[in-house]
Enzyme design. Structure first.
Site, PDB file in Angstrom:
ATOM      1  CG  ASP A   1      -0.452   3.938  -4.904  1.00  0.00           C
ATOM      2  OD1 ASP A   1      -0.238   4.572  -3.859  1.00  0.00           O
ATOM      3  OD2 ASP A   1      -1.593   3.585  -5.270  1.00  0.00           O
TER       4      ASP A   1
ATOM      5  CG  ASP B   1      -0.979   6.771  -0.752  1.00  0.00           C
ATOM      6  OD1 ASP B   1      -0.239   6.415  -1.685  1.00  0.00           O
ATOM      7  OD2 ASP B   1      -2.213   6.768  -0.832  1.00  0.00           O
TER       8      ASP B   1
END
Length: 458
Positions: free
Chosen positions: A91, A283
């Site tokens: 992430d 992201d």
């Protein structure tokens, strides 16, 4: 999202390398898909996406929702001595590391769990913490442990041994998150592993390279397929062609860095009038693309037959190829139309059952915060699958490059590409956590250091 601030003293490692700086470390990752979706799952996904990025200002409560059928990309790491192996979500949108432990009563029963008693290096810091996302939260004991990732072993790394998780925040085969974001956004005041390595000069180059595969249009794809490669300390030249187009992060981001850039957009080659100067967070943990409601509306208004459903979700005729290109101050990068066309709308939920409509991957969301440089856009895997991405610490910048033919460059047949991957790799199965100790090329260790606590901005 609302931040939960728990004051504490940070323990971190002062770095002393025990071997020469290695070359780039290439780590295979696996993609997990979730099967069929309906309007409720997309509505929940939109809410989770918006919730993940809400700031503390004006927000005191978070709705806890079931995790949707989002695509996730994860790798395998070792925690403890001897290392216990776990699959973790990669992430770039957050910095913290947490793993579900063996006392967790709210975890998926199938996932591998960390047992602190089986590790001789486990040390509690004395505080408990809750990592809060809009999609849920994970709570547990702050501790330090040994992290083994690929060829690196990092001692005294701060993480959370989690004993309580919101329903479906994670499920089998993922046991936690490993954050690739910056220290300044940590909810536990911890320096993420990659920053420990880069700051101490333990990487050949202070960069991370990321390649994500595409199986969304492969009818033969199984639930777990090869997901691409994460390179720590450099790039993998076999996965891209031409130069890497680096763009420095804006000054407002560099003061407290996030992986964000200023974005512009084109539809079918024509500029889209979006909010000027709006930054976009890159992201890897998000399956969708989201942005300000007005900007998203202007994009979809250029698609004939598109319609807005509830919660900022948009649908459009499935036969329409939506050609979107994004630029971040350098080159223009097209997104394959198959990555914008998510799934057909079920007749029961369609605004016009007589037409074949599909969900769009670009959703409306609220801005992440009200500070200068806070991102209004979240650019997830629909874009990242179309480029080779490089995240560079010094100077703070992000680079994109055109994928090589071996990595499925634009125009390649995805089923053919998937077939090649299956021939090259021994198995489609996800990596299974095992007690095997990875080879250690570089051990990062040292006495515990002390620094003042600071408040998280997430």
């Amino acid at each position: 999202m609302i931040s939960l601030f728990l004051p504490f003293i940070l323990f971190c490692s002062t770095i002393a390398s025990t071997s020469p700086t290695p070359g780039p470390l290439h780590i295979p990752i696996t993609r997990r898909s979730g099967g069929a979706r309906d309007i409720d799952s997309y509505s929940a996904a939109a809410g989770r996406l918006r919730g993940k990025y809400r700031r503390a200002a004006g927000v005191s409560n978070m709705d806890i929702v079931n995790k949707g059928r989002d695509v996730m990309y994860y790798g395998t790491v070792g925690i403890g001595t001897p290392p216990q192996m776990f699959n973790v979500l990669l992430d770039t949108g957050s910095p913290d590391l947490w793993i579900a432990d063996n006392t967790c009563q709210t975890c998926d029963a199938k996932i591998a769990r960390f047992n602190p008693s089986d590790s001789i290096s486990f040390r509690t810091v004395g505080e408990k913490a809750t990592i809060v996302y809009g999609i849920g939260e994970a709570a547990g004991q702050i501790a330090t442990e040994v992290l083994t990732i690929g060829g690196f072993t990092i001692n005294f790394l701060k993480f959370v041994s989690v004993n309580q998780i919101s329903q479906d925040l994670i499920n089998d085969p993922i046991s936690g998150f490993i954050g690739l974001g910056f220290e300044g956004h940590s909810q536990i005041n911890a320096m993420p592993f990659w920053q420990v390595l880069a700051s101490g000069g333990h990487l050949a180059v202070p960069e991370m390279g990321l390649w994500l595969t595409r199986f969304v249009d492969d009818p033969q794809a199984s639930d777990n397929e090869p997901g691409g490669a994460f390179t720590l300390g450099g790039t993998n030249a076999t996965l891209f062609q031409g130069g890497i187009d680096f763009v420095d992060m804006p000054p407002t981001s560099q003061s407290n860095p996030m992986w964000s850039l200023i974005m512009t957009c084109k539809f079918q080659g024509k500029p889209v009038s979006i909010t000027p100067g709006e930054s976009a967070l890159i992201d890897s943990g998000m399956t969708q693309i989201s942005g300000p409601a007005g900007d998203v509306k202007r994009i979809w208004s250029m698609v004939p037959g598109s319609q807005r459903l509830s919660d900022g979700i948009w649908v459009f005729p499935c036969a329409t190829e939506v050609s979107i290109s994004l630029s971040f101050g350098g080159k223009l990068w097209p997104i394959n139309p198959v990555d914008i066309n998510v799934n057909p709308v079920e007749p029961a939920y369609s605004p016009d059952p007589s037409k074949s409509l599909c969900y769009g991957a670009i959703l409306e969301s609220t801005k992440m915060g009200n500070k200068p440089g806070d991102p209004g856009w979240i650019i997830g895997v629909p874009f990242l699958k179309n480029v080779y991405s490089v995240f560079r610490m010094t100077p703070p910048s992000i680079g994109f490059a055109q994928l090589s033919a071996a990595a499925g460059s634009s125009g390649s047949s995805t089923p053919h590409f998937a077939t090649i991957l299956r021939l090259l790799l021994p198995s489609n199965s996800p990596p299974s956590p095992s007690p095997t100790t990875p080879m250690t090329l570089n051990t990062i260790t040292g006495p515990l250091a002390r620094r003042p606590a600071k408040k998280s901005v997430y």
